[in-house]
Write a protein that holds these residues in place. Structure first.
Motif, PDB file in Angstrom:
ATOM      1  N   GLN A  26       0.832  -1.202   0.000  1.00 49.98           N
ATOM      2  CA  GLN A  26       0.000   0.000   0.000  1.00 49.98           C
ATOM      3  C   GLN A  26       0.866   1.250   0.000  1.00 49.98           C
ATOM      4  N   GLY A  27       1.944   1.201   0.778  1.00 49.69           N
ATOM      5  CA  GLY A  27       2.810   2.361   0.892  1.00 49.69           C
ATOM      6  C   GLY A  27       3.464   2.732  -0.425  1.00 49.69           C
ATOM      7  N   TYR A  28       4.081   1.772  -1.093  1.00 48.26           N
ATOM      8  CA  TYR A  28       4.800   2.152  -2.310  1.00 48.26           C
ATOM      9  C   TYR A  28       3.837   2.404  -3.455  1.00 48.26           C
ATOM     10  N   ARG A  29       2.667   1.765  -3.445  1.00 48.58           N
ATOM     11  CA  ARG A  29       1.706   2.003  -4.518  1.00 48.58           C
ATOM     12  C   ARG A  29       1.220   3.460  -4.450  1.00 48.58           C
ATOM     13  N   ALA A  30       0.871   3.907  -3.232  1.00 50.51           N
ATOM     14  CA  ALA A  30       0.411   5.287  -3.080  1.00 50.51           C
ATOM     15  C   ALA A  30       1.491   6.257  -3.548  1.00 50.51           C
ATOM     16  N   ARG A  31       2.742   5.943  -3.191  1.00 47.55           N
ATOM     17  CA  ARG A  31       3.835   6.842  -3.572  1.00 47.55           C
ATOM     18  C   ARG A  31       4.039   6.838  -5.089  1.00 47.55           C
ATOM     19  N   ALA A  32       3.973   5.669  -5.684  1.00 47.53           N
ATOM     20  CA  ALA A  32       4.167   5.570  -7.140  1.00 47.53           C
ATOM     21  C   ALA A  32       3.046   6.315  -7.877  1.00 47.53           C
ATOM     22  N   LEU A  33       1.808   6.226  -7.339  1.00 43.04           N
ATOM     23  CA  LEU A  33       0.681   6.887  -8.005  1.00 43.04           C
ATOM     24  C   LEU A  33       0.776   8.401  -7.879  1.00 43.04           C
ATOM     25  N   ARG A  34       1.463   8.874  -6.853  1.00 40.22           N
ATOM     26  CA  ARG A  34       1.663  10.315  -6.711  1.00 40.22           C
ATOM     27  C   ARG A  34       2.767  10.796  -7.658  1.00 40.22           C
ATOM     28  N   ILE A  39      -0.946   6.079 -16.216  1.00 35.83           N
ATOM     29  CA  ILE A  39      -0.957   5.497 -17.562  1.00 35.83           C
ATOM     30  C   ILE A  39      -0.131   4.220 -17.538  1.00 35.83           C
ATOM     31  N   CYS A  40      -0.628   3.174 -18.192  1.00 34.39           N
ATOM     32  CA  CYS A  40       0.141   1.931 -18.268  1.00 34.39           C
ATOM     33  C   CYS A  40       1.395   2.149 -19.108  1.00 34.39           C
ATOM     34  N   GLN A  53      -7.903   0.749  -9.597  1.00 36.08           N
ATOM     35  CA  GLN A  53      -7.487  -0.519  -8.967  1.00 36.08           C
ATOM     36  C   GLN A  53      -6.862  -1.472  -9.981  1.00 36.08           C
ATOM     37  N   GLU A  54      -7.059  -1.202 -11.280  1.00 35.28           N
ATOM     38  CA  GLU A  54      -6.460  -2.060 -12.305  1.00 35.28           C
ATOM     39  C   GLU A  54      -5.053  -1.609 -12.701  1.00 35.28           C
ATOM     40  N   LEU A  55      -4.645  -0.510 -12.125  1.00 33.19           N
ATOM     41  CA  LEU A  55      -3.279  -0.038 -12.386  1.00 33.19           C
ATOM     42  C   LEU A  55      -2.389  -0.498 -11.237  1.00 33.19           C
ATOM     43  N   THR A  56      -1.323  -1.221 -11.562  1.00 35.01           N
ATOM     44  CA  THR A  56      -0.483  -1.822 -10.525  1.00 35.01           C
ATOM     45  C   THR A  56       0.953  -1.297 -10.627  1.00 35.01           C
ATOM     46  N   VAL A  57       1.675  -1.515  -9.546  1.00 31.17           N
ATOM     47  CA  VAL A  57       3.065  -1.070  -9.527  1.00 31.17           C
ATOM     48  C   VAL A  57       3.979  -2.261  -9.809  1.00 31.17           C
ATOM     49  N   HIS A  58       4.741  -2.135 -10.848  1.00 33.14           N
ATOM     50  CA  HIS A  58       5.713  -3.173 -11.193  1.00 33.14           C
ATOM     51  C   HIS A  58       7.106  -2.723 -10.742  1.00 33.14           C
ATOM     52  N   HIS A  59       7.891  -3.677 -10.234  1.00 28.35           N
ATOM     53  CA  HIS A  59       9.271  -3.373  -9.849  1.00 28.35           C
ATOM     54  C   HIS A  59      10.186  -3.739 -11.005  1.00 28.35           C
ATOM     55  N   ASN A  73      12.660   2.456  -9.334  1.00 28.61           N
ATOM     56  CA  ASN A  73      12.465   1.020  -9.541  1.00 28.61           C
ATOM     57  C   ASN A  73      11.010   0.674  -9.873  1.00 28.61           C
ATOM     58  N   TRP A  74      10.143   1.709  -9.945  1.00 24.78           N
ATOM     59  CA  TRP A  74       8.722   1.437 -10.169  1.00 24.78           C
ATOM     60  C   TRP A  74       8.308   1.765 -11.583  1.00 24.78           C
ATOM     61  N   GLU A  75       7.318   1.012 -12.013  1.00 28.92           N
ATOM     62  CA  GLU A  75       6.703   1.297 -13.297  1.00 28.92           C
ATOM     63  C   GLU A  75       5.221   0.979 -13.132  1.00 28.92           C
ATOM     64  N   LEU A  76       4.355   1.890 -13.580  1.00 31.65           N
ATOM     65  CA  LEU A  76       2.922   1.629 -13.485  1.00 31.65           C
ATOM     66  C   LEU A  76       2.482   0.827 -14.704  1.00 31.65           C
ATOM     67  N   LEU A  77       1.863  -0.327 -14.432  1.00 30.32           N
ATOM     68  CA  LEU A  77       1.387  -1.198 -15.509  1.00 30.32           C
ATOM     69  C   LEU A  77      -0.050  -1.609 -15.214  1.00 30.32           C
ATOM     70  N   CYS A  78      -0.873  -1.728 -16.256  1.00 28.50           N
ATOM     71  CA  CYS A  78      -2.208  -2.280 -16.048  1.00 28.50           C
ATOM     72  C   CYS A  78      -2.063  -3.760 -15.698  1.00 28.50           C
ATOM     73  N   VAL A  79      -3.100  -4.348 -15.115  1.00 32.02           N
ATOM     74  CA  VAL A  79      -2.987  -5.728 -14.631  1.00 32.02           C
ATOM     75  C   VAL A  79      -2.612  -6.690 -15.759  1.00 32.02           C
ATOM     76  N   TYR A  80      -3.076  -6.413 -16.989  1.00 28.47           N
ATOM     77  CA  TYR A  80      -2.805  -7.333 -18.100  1.00 28.47           C
ATOM     78  C   TYR A  80      -1.337  -7.279 -18.508  1.00 28.47           C
ATOM     79  N   CYS A  81      -0.823  -6.065 -18.671  1.00 34.31           N
ATOM     80  CA  CYS A  81       0.581  -5.929 -19.047  1.00 34.31           C
ATOM     81  C   CYS A  81       1.490  -6.403 -17.917  1.00 34.31           C
TER      82      CYS A  81
END
Ligand code: ZN
Ligand code: ZN
Length: 122
Positions: A26-34, A39-40, A53-59, A73-81
């Motif tokens: 939860q912590g790093y997702r919130a930070r990555a979204l800020r 966008i995927c 909720q379909e946008l996830t944080v990839h390391h 180290n983060w990249e925002l990706l949709c759940v499919y990608c």
């Protein structure tokens, strides 16, 4: 005095570890979204509050414990990608392994041995 039983204690350790990893996520997702636009990074699909909720944080280095403050180290990706990204990694890691080794890796339980050792202790 209540005597502590090892299996309960072990359950609690596992539960604590699970909860800690959930909170950390939860912590790093919130930070990555800020930090990044919603966008995927692969298919360029855009997100808003309704489908966030379909946008996830990839390391990028696949190490979930590597969370530098600058988000490098983060990249925002949709759940499919994101799924795609990880099945490619699994191919890369397990592709050369013999099937028996793959099975061992998939069913490896770091607590199995610990539990039997606790039981043996008198
Ligand atoms: Zn995508
Ligand atoms: Zn990932």
């Amino acid at each position: 005095m209540k005597k502590e039983k090892s299996p309960d204690k072990l359950d609690r350790i596992v539960a604590d570890a699970r909860r800690a990893s959930g909170e950390r996520e939860q912590g790093y997702r919130a930070r990555a979204l800020r930090l990044y636009p919603w966008i995927c990074g692969r298919c360029a699909r855009e997100f808003d509050r309704d489908n966030l909720q379909e946008l996830t944080v990839h390391h990028r280095d696949h190490d979930h414990d590597n969370n530098p403050e600058d988000g490098s180290n983060w990249e925002l990706l949709c759940v499919y990608c994101h799924d795609n990204e990880h099945s490619r990694l699994i191919d890369a890691v397990y592709g050369d392994m013999a099937p028996a080794e793959q099975e061992k890796a998939a069913t490896f339980n770091p607590f199995a041995d610990l539990a039997s050792r606790l039981k043996d202790k008198k």
